[in-house]
Motif scaffolding. Structure first.
Motif, PDB file in Angstrom:
ATOM      1  N   ASP A  75       0.835  -1.205   0.000  1.00 24.45           N
ATOM      2  CA  ASP A  75       0.000   0.000   0.000  1.00 24.45           C
ATOM      3  C   ASP A  75       0.870   1.255   0.000  1.00 24.45           C
ATOM      4  O   ASP A  75       1.984   1.263   0.534  1.00 24.45           O
ATOM      5  CB  ASP A  75      -0.908  -0.001   1.233  1.00 24.45           C
ATOM      6  N   ASP A  76       0.348   2.321  -0.590  1.00 28.43           N
ATOM      7  CA  ASP A  76       1.093   3.584  -0.636  1.00 28.43           C
ATOM      8  C   ASP A  76       1.250   4.218   0.740  1.00 28.43           C
ATOM      9  O   ASP A  76       2.211   4.951   0.992  1.00 28.43           O
ATOM     10  CB  ASP A  76       0.389   4.586  -1.566  1.00 28.43           C
ATOM     11  N   ASP A  77       0.309   3.944   1.643  1.00 29.35           N
ATOM     12  CA  ASP A  77       0.308   4.566   2.961  1.00 29.35           C
ATOM     13  C   ASP A  77       1.170   3.764   3.937  1.00 29.35           C
ATOM     14  O   ASP A  77       0.937   2.565   4.145  1.00 29.35           O
ATOM     15  CB  ASP A  77      -1.133   4.655   3.483  1.00 29.35           C
ATOM     16  N   GLU A  78       2.158   4.410   4.541  1.00 25.68           N
ATOM     17  CA  GLU A  78       3.070   3.721   5.460  1.00 25.68           C
ATOM     18  C   GLU A  78       2.338   3.102   6.642  1.00 25.68           C
ATOM     19  O   GLU A  78       2.625   1.975   7.049  1.00 25.68           O
ATOM     20  CB  GLU A  78       4.136   4.699   5.977  1.00 25.68           C
ATOM     21  N   LYS A  79       1.388   3.835   7.218  1.00 26.78           N
ATOM     22  CA  LYS A  79       0.665   3.332   8.384  1.00 26.78           C
ATOM     23  C   LYS A  79      -0.142   2.086   8.038  1.00 26.78           C
ATOM     24  O   LYS A  79      -0.225   1.146   8.842  1.00 26.78           O
ATOM     25  CB  LYS A  79      -0.247   4.430   8.948  1.00 26.78           C
ATOM     26  N   THR A  80      -0.724   2.064   6.845  1.00 22.66           N
ATOM     27  CA  THR A  80      -1.476   0.885   6.414  1.00 22.66           C
ATOM     28  C   THR A  80      -0.545  -0.305   6.253  1.00 22.66           C
ATOM     29  O   THR A  80      -0.868  -1.424   6.683  1.00 22.66           O
ATOM     30  CB  THR A  80      -2.209   1.166   5.088  1.00 22.66           C
ATOM     31  N   ARG A  81       0.619  -0.081   5.638  1.00 15.94           N
ATOM     32  CA  ARG A  81       1.603  -1.168   5.506  1.00 15.94           C
ATOM     33  C   ARG A  81       2.007  -1.684   6.886  1.00 15.94           C
ATOM     34  O   ARG A  81       2.116  -2.893   7.109  1.00 15.94           O
ATOM     35  CB  ARG A  81       2.846  -0.690   4.753  1.00 15.94           C
ATOM     36  N   ALA A  82       2.241  -0.755   7.813  1.00 19.82           N
ATOM     37  CA  ALA A  82       2.650  -1.139   9.162  1.00 19.82           C
ATOM     38  C   ALA A  82       1.547  -1.922   9.867  1.00 19.82           C
ATOM     39  O   ALA A  82       1.814  -2.929  10.541  1.00 19.82           O
ATOM     40  CB  ALA A  82       3.027   0.108   9.966  1.00 19.82           C
ATOM     41  N   ASN A  83       0.309  -1.464   9.737  1.00 24.75           N
ATOM     42  CA  ASN A  83      -0.815  -2.179  10.355  1.00 24.75           C
ATOM     43  C   ASN A  83      -0.927  -3.604   9.809  1.00 24.75           C
ATOM     44  O   ASN A  83      -1.162  -4.556  10.552  1.00 24.75           O
ATOM     45  CB  ASN A  83      -2.129  -1.437  10.095  1.00 24.75           C
ATOM     46  N   ALA A  84      -0.775  -3.732   8.487  1.00 26.96           N
ATOM     47  CA  ALA A  84      -0.877  -5.052   7.861  1.00 26.96           C
ATOM     48  C   ALA A  84       0.250  -5.962   8.323  1.00 26.96           C
ATOM     49  O   ALA A  84       0.024  -7.133   8.660  1.00 26.96           O
ATOM     50  CB  ALA A  84      -0.863  -4.908   6.341  1.00 26.96           C
TER      51      ALA A  84
END
Length: 285
Positions: free
Chosen positions: A165-174
């Motif tokens: 994902d482009d969003d860092e926080k989304t990548r981190a959550n995943a």
């Protein structure tokens, strides 16, 4: 505090008695209610405000959990996760995540309400906020015990796609959710291996690793990237389990080279250095 006074004065009972979380309210026009801050107007805005109250209380402290449990929130939240308004779906995801933040107090209600069947698909929602908060909720629903692992298993391939994902926080959550899905037992290890989870986490870290001749700014951005740190930590969680460790040992040079490269690239007090060292220790465990 204001939150304590709100609960003490039966503010939550108002949410229940007025049915402020009812999905039907999202389809009602409310006089004077205007869309703002990207959220819909009308009754949907009332629902969003109620969801914010629930999220804030549950995020602040688990002392509010008993009062929140008595509200029997899961059925309404399940319905709101399917709302046509993306803003409502995102806030409902965030509420679920916060309700599962401090303990597993809501896990049984979540299981019985089949809420996960509505939550998991939102990891692939077209709306970026929905994806971010859905992966946050999935991670917290997996953190405290493996009770919800069966219902969360379908999230694995969706979480893997979010690692790009482009969003860092989304990548981190995943990445964090993946680690939590093996934190309490090895029940989902077979699914992790089937979907190429180890390779996907490895790829997230390696693809963002700066070249040795990169400038200081590139290294600083890499060290600060929360998705890289959490992906490394989750690789360590996976390496606890024999079948995952064997998969990593099948291509040991690749993993070892990455860990040593990261440790050479980062300072000893950087979390990336710490988590790379942790992964090496797990591999040798």
């Amino acid at each position: 505090s204001l939150a304590h006074e709100f609960v003490l004065k039966d503010g939550l009972q108002l949410v229940v008695s007025q049915r402020l979380l009812a999905s039907e309210l999202t389809r009602v026009e409310v006089l004077g209610a205007q869309a703002r801050d990207g959220f819909p107007g009308g009754g949907a805005h009332v629902v969003v405000d109620a969801l914010l109250v629930i999220s804030q209380l549950s995020r602040l402290s688990k002392e509010y959990y008993p009062a929140l449990v008595r509200m029997d929130l899961a059925p309404d939240l399940r319905a709101l996760l399917s709302c046509e308004h993306a803003g409502v779906r995102a806030k409902a995801c965030n509420a679920v995540g916060n309700l599962a933040r401090h303990s597993n107090a809501f896990y049984e209600a979540i299981r019985q309400s089949s809420l996960l069947s509505a939550l998991v698909p939102l990891c692939s929602d077209a709306d970026s906020a929905c994806r971010k908060f859905a992966s946050f909720a999935v991670g917290n629903c997996a953190f405290h015990s493996d009770l919800l692992y069966p219902g969360l298993a379908p999230a694995v391939p969706r979480l893997l796609r979010l690692l790009d994902d482009d969003d860092e926080k989304t990548r981190a959550n995943a990445a964090g959710a993946i680690g939590n899905l093996v934190r309490n037992s090895g029940e989902l290890c077979a699914a992790m291996l089937e979907h190429g989870t180890l390779q996907a986490l490895h790829r997230l870290v390696d693809s963002r690793r700066p070249n040795p001749d990169a400038d200081a700014g590139a290294l600083a951005r890499f060290v600060a990237d929360s998705s890289v740190k959490i992906a490394l930590f989750s690789l360590g969680n996976l390496a606890v389990h024999r079948e995952c460790r064997e998969e990593l040992h099948a291509s040991p040079r690749r993993t070892l080279e990455l860990c040593h490269a990261l440790m050479g690239l980062c300072q000893r007090d950087d979390m990336i250095h710490t988590y790379a060292q942790r992964l090496l220790l797990k591999l040798n465990g």
